[in-house]
Design a protein around this motif. Sequence first.
Motif, PDB file in Angstrom:
ATOM      1  N   GLY A 182      89.043 -37.147  22.075  1.00 36.31           N
ATOM      2  CA  GLY A 182      88.367 -36.526  23.202  1.00 36.31           C
ATOM      3  C   GLY A 182      88.663 -35.041  23.310  1.00 36.31           C
ATOM      4  O   GLY A 182      87.762 -34.231  23.580  1.00 36.31           O
ATOM      5  N   LYS A 183      89.916 -34.654  23.090  1.00 34.77           N
ATOM      6  CA  LYS A 183      90.284 -33.239  23.125  1.00 34.77           C
ATOM      7  C   LYS A 183      89.570 -32.460  22.029  1.00 34.77           C
ATOM      8  O   LYS A 183      89.110 -31.324  22.247  1.00 34.77           O
ATOM      9  CB  LYS A 183      91.801 -33.097  22.968  1.00 34.77           C
ATOM     10  CG  LYS A 183      92.605 -33.533  24.176  1.00 34.77           C
ATOM     11  CD  LYS A 183      92.432 -32.565  25.332  1.00 34.77           C
ATOM     12  CE  LYS A 183      93.349 -32.929  26.482  1.00 34.77           C
ATOM     13  NZ  LYS A 183      93.158 -32.008  27.653  1.00 34.77           N
ATOM     14  N   HIS A 184      89.463 -33.061  20.838  1.00 29.96           N
ATOM     15  CA  HIS A 184      88.767 -32.386  19.742  1.00 29.96           C
ATOM     16  C   HIS A 184      87.282 -32.215  20.064  1.00 29.96           C
ATOM     17  O   HIS A 184      86.707 -31.143  19.820  1.00 29.96           O
ATOM     18  CB  HIS A 184      88.929 -33.176  18.442  1.00 29.96           C
ATOM     19  CG  HIS A 184      88.161 -32.587  17.289  1.00 29.96           C
ATOM     20  ND1 HIS A 184      88.562 -31.437  16.645  1.00 29.96           N
ATOM     21  CD2 HIS A 184      87.002 -32.982  16.692  1.00 29.96           C
ATOM     22  CE1 HIS A 184      87.685 -31.141  15.688  1.00 29.96           C
ATOM     23  NE2 HIS A 184      86.737 -32.060  15.695  1.00 29.96           N
ATOM     24  N   ILE A 185      86.656 -33.247  20.615  1.00 32.41           N
ATOM     25  CA  ILE A 185      85.244 -33.139  21.000  1.00 32.41           C
ATOM     26  C   ILE A 185      85.071 -32.071  22.074  1.00 32.41           C
ATOM     27  O   ILE A 185      84.129 -31.267  22.028  1.00 32.41           O
ATOM     28  CB  ILE A 185      84.730 -34.504  21.510  1.00 32.41           C
ATOM     29  CG1 ILE A 185      84.726 -35.523  20.367  1.00 32.41           C
ATOM     30  CG2 ILE A 185      83.321 -34.369  22.090  1.00 32.41           C
ATOM     31  CD1 ILE A 185      84.416 -36.939  20.804  1.00 32.41           C
ATOM     32  N   GLN A 186      85.990 -32.024  23.022  1.00 30.47           N
ATOM     33  CA  GLN A 186      85.931 -31.031  24.090  1.00 30.47           C
ATOM     34  C   GLN A 186      86.040 -29.617  23.525  1.00 30.47           C
ATOM     35  O   GLN A 186      85.260 -28.720  23.893  1.00 30.47           O
ATOM     36  CB  GLN A 186      87.055 -31.291  25.090  1.00 30.47           C
ATOM     37  CG  GLN A 186      87.012 -30.386  26.312  1.00 30.47           C
ATOM     38  CD  GLN A 186      88.149 -30.716  27.271  1.00 30.47           C
ATOM     39  OE1 GLN A 186      89.269 -30.977  26.860  1.00 30.47           O
ATOM     40  NE2 GLN A 186      87.839 -30.715  28.554  1.00 30.47           N
TER      41      GLN A 186
ATOM     42  N   ARG B  30      89.880 -25.762   9.529  1.00 27.61           N
ATOM     43  CA  ARG B  30      90.574 -26.814   8.814  1.00 27.61           C
ATOM     44  C   ARG B  30      90.773 -27.989   9.770  1.00 27.61           C
ATOM     45  O   ARG B  30      91.024 -27.797  10.956  1.00 27.61           O
ATOM     46  CB  ARG B  30      91.945 -26.329   8.292  1.00 27.61           C
ATOM     47  CG  ARG B  30      91.866 -25.235   7.240  1.00 27.61           C
ATOM     48  CD  ARG B  30      91.308 -25.749   5.922  1.00 27.61           C
ATOM     49  NE  ARG B  30      91.327 -24.737   4.893  1.00 27.61           N
ATOM     50  CZ  ARG B  30      90.351 -23.875   4.670  1.00 27.61           C
ATOM     51  NH1 ARG B  30      89.251 -23.924   5.422  1.00 27.61           N
ATOM     52  NH2 ARG B  30      90.434 -22.971   3.718  1.00 27.61           N
ATOM     53  N   ILE B  31      90.646 -29.160   9.223  1.00 26.35           N
ATOM     54  CA  ILE B  31      90.903 -30.340  10.036  1.00 26.35           C
ATOM     55  C   ILE B  31      92.402 -30.539  10.123  1.00 26.35           C
ATOM     56  O   ILE B  31      93.088 -30.627   9.095  1.00 26.35           O
ATOM     57  CB  ILE B  31      90.229 -31.581   9.424  1.00 26.35           C
ATOM     58  CG1 ILE B  31      88.709 -31.376   9.366  1.00 26.35           C
ATOM     59  CG2 ILE B  31      90.552 -32.819  10.240  1.00 26.35           C
ATOM     60  CD1 ILE B  31      87.972 -32.535   8.737  1.00 26.35           C
TER      61      ILE B  31
ATOM     62  N   VAL C 189      94.738 -38.263  11.382  1.00 29.11           N
ATOM     63  CA  VAL C 189      95.414 -39.503  11.776  1.00 29.11           C
ATOM     64  C   VAL C 189      94.627 -40.204  12.875  1.00 29.11           C
ATOM     65  O   VAL C 189      94.449 -41.431  12.857  1.00 29.11           O
ATOM     66  CB  VAL C 189      96.854 -39.208  12.233  1.00 29.11           C
ATOM     67  CG1 VAL C 189      97.503 -40.463  12.813  1.00 29.11           C
ATOM     68  CG2 VAL C 189      97.688 -38.681  11.079  1.00 29.11           C
ATOM     69  N   ALA C 190      94.132 -39.436  13.854  1.00 26.80           N
ATOM     70  CA  ALA C 190      93.363 -40.028  14.957  1.00 26.80           C
ATOM     71  C   ALA C 190      92.085 -40.680  14.449  1.00 26.80           C
ATOM     72  O   ALA C 190      91.718 -41.776  14.883  1.00 26.80           O
ATOM     73  CB  ALA C 190      93.043 -38.958  16.000  1.00 26.80           C
TER      74      ALA C 190
END
Length: 282
Positions: free
Chosen positions: A271-275, A17-18, A24-25
């Motif tokens: 960036g944290k999500h991509i990581q 789930r997103i 928001v980001a």
Amino acid sequence: MTLAAPKAVESPRSRRRISPGLIVAIALAGFFALAALAPTVLATADPTAQNFADALRPPSLSHWFGTDESGRDLYSRIVHGTHESLLIGIGAAGIALIFALVLGSLAALGDRFTSAIVNRGIEVVFAFPILLLALLLVSILGASAWTQVIAVGVSTAPGYARMVRGQILSAKNAGYVEAARALGHSRGRILTRHVLPNAIRPLVAVFTMAIGQSIVWASGLAFLGLGVAPPSSEWGALLDAGRAYILQAPWLTFVPGLVILVLALTATSLGKHIQNSLEKGE
């Protein structure tokens, strides 16, 4: 006795789930991108139009973020300044990662003498506070948008270089590299096909986070009077201009500072999500 129906097994994809924070980001990133590419869509007022009768007006329905000492609409100036602020952030982050790739690769892949020299150099520069080193570079090169980009990029590069070095050393000792050696692959092939791609891959997330951090450092330089000169609406320049009216009109400093903070948090969140996605192999 009745048997309960077996529960349906959810696939990992269906369980994803997103998060609301990511939504928001993404929405904020879209807003900043639109402001940078098409500012007139979000702000119809002329950011340079002066109206001294409306000078230092507090935030209201007619001026959402208030007005400055010349009666210019602060909301319009912030929207139109997004393009320049993002260019500074992206440029500084790009310079930092280019230096980091070169220095980190030399430190991890060079011979013993080269690695020792580069590592000691990285450690020495890393020991300097980022803002102090950036101030030194700006004082030598002079204050401008380009010197902000160079100063922030060079000052933040050592930290990223250490990260690149660690990634390359980790990739060199991975099992797939040992397997490639066992298969008789050449050293150059192993480096270009296995080590470097896997070491550089996480830098996509680092670059995203570095954009927000670079804007924060560049704005700090501008707040000290070493940024873009007026009448630029770059966010750091707005901070510097509002400093003289911080007691009389605090919104001139508070609002640009809040926008910079929001952008930095947005870049960090993305960036944290991509990581995390790269670590999970999604």
